[in-house]
Design an enzyme around this catalytic site. Structure first.
Site: not given
Ligand SMILES: [Mg+2]
Length: 265
Positions: A92, A94
């Protein structure tokens, strides 16, 4: 002059992988239905049969729909020779590798212009501590894929700046997620990799709600410059890269994390 076309199609419960094609067919037949030329003769749970009276033009459209290639089956391209035998780690962006905001900060690692509704906004991106070491080592051990629910117009330029080593073999954005109960879910079964060799690293449990047994949960990161989570994960991933499958090690990690959450709460 009309042709008569007979469509047989299995419903999605029978052939889930063919669903996009069936849906296309269904739409096509619906448009014929609007002209009241179609007659449904059978609509059972497993199969539907539709008889259509169509013009030559519509007939050629139908033939085109039937003969057009099926949509891409998987999100990822074929495994490259250099990654053969490696497990696939879905990472991932963010609050896992970086934190971004529209609020100007003096110590931003990157400032990325992003166009929203015709206006250019500056996005201030802060790198999580040790993200460089983490990405470089992960790139040596695994086939790494960036998978973010963010939009490509933001995440792609951030990935260009973050991944100076070409660690990410592929980048997947919001459109590759499944929107499920208000969340963007990363459906690992759509990657095109053996699930027992797939790991997802993500700060948001909603992202891997379909495959929690494949997850390495990480704490959401915003701006704590003393954070060492990515550094601490490297030895764990070095061990995981040598395992035949991912589940036994991830199960132990999950138990440990649950224990931590319980003592924290
Ligand atoms: Mg995230």
């Amino acid at each position: 002059m009309f042709h008569f076309s007979v469509l047989f199609f299995a419903n999605s419960s029978v052939l889930p992988s063919s669903f996009p094609m069936l849906w296309k067919l269904f739409y096509t037949s619906l448009s014929f239905k609007k002209t009241e030329k179609s007659v449904w003769v059978l609509h059972e749970p497993l199969i539907s049969i539709c008889v259509l009276a169509v013009s030559p033009e519509e007939h050629s459209t139908l033939i085109h729909v039937f003969q057009s290639p099926p949509p891409a089956k998987y999100l990822l391209p074929e495994l490259t020779a250099s990654d053969y035998g490696k497990k696939c780690v879905v990472i991932d962006l963010d609050e896992t590798l970086v934190h971004s905001s529209f609020k100007p900060i003096s110590n931003a690692d990157f400032i990325v212009p992003v166009e929203i509704d015709g206006t250019i906004h500056q996005v201030y991106v802060l790198k999580r501590p040790h993200v460089d070491e983490f990405l470089q080592r992960m790139g040596e051990l695994f086939e790494c894929v960036l998978f973010t629910a963010s939009l490509a117009k933001y995440a792609d330029p951030v990935a260009d700046l973050l991944d100076r080593w070409g660690v990410f073999r592929a980048r997947l954005f919001r459109e590759s997620c499944v929107f499920h109960r208000g969340n963007y879910v990363k459906d690992l079964s759509r990657l095109g990799r053996e699930l027992s060799k797939v790991i997802i690293v993500d700060n948001s449990p909603a992202s891997y709600i379909f495959h929690p047994e494949n997850a390495v949960p990480v704490q959401s990161w915003f701006d704590d410059m003393t954070d060492t989570e990515l550094l601490d994960l490297i030895p764990f991933f070095e061990g995981l890269s040598k395992e035949e499958e991912v589940y036994s090690m991830l199960h132990k990690l999950c138990n440990r994390s649950v224990g931590n959450y319980l003592t924290e709460e």
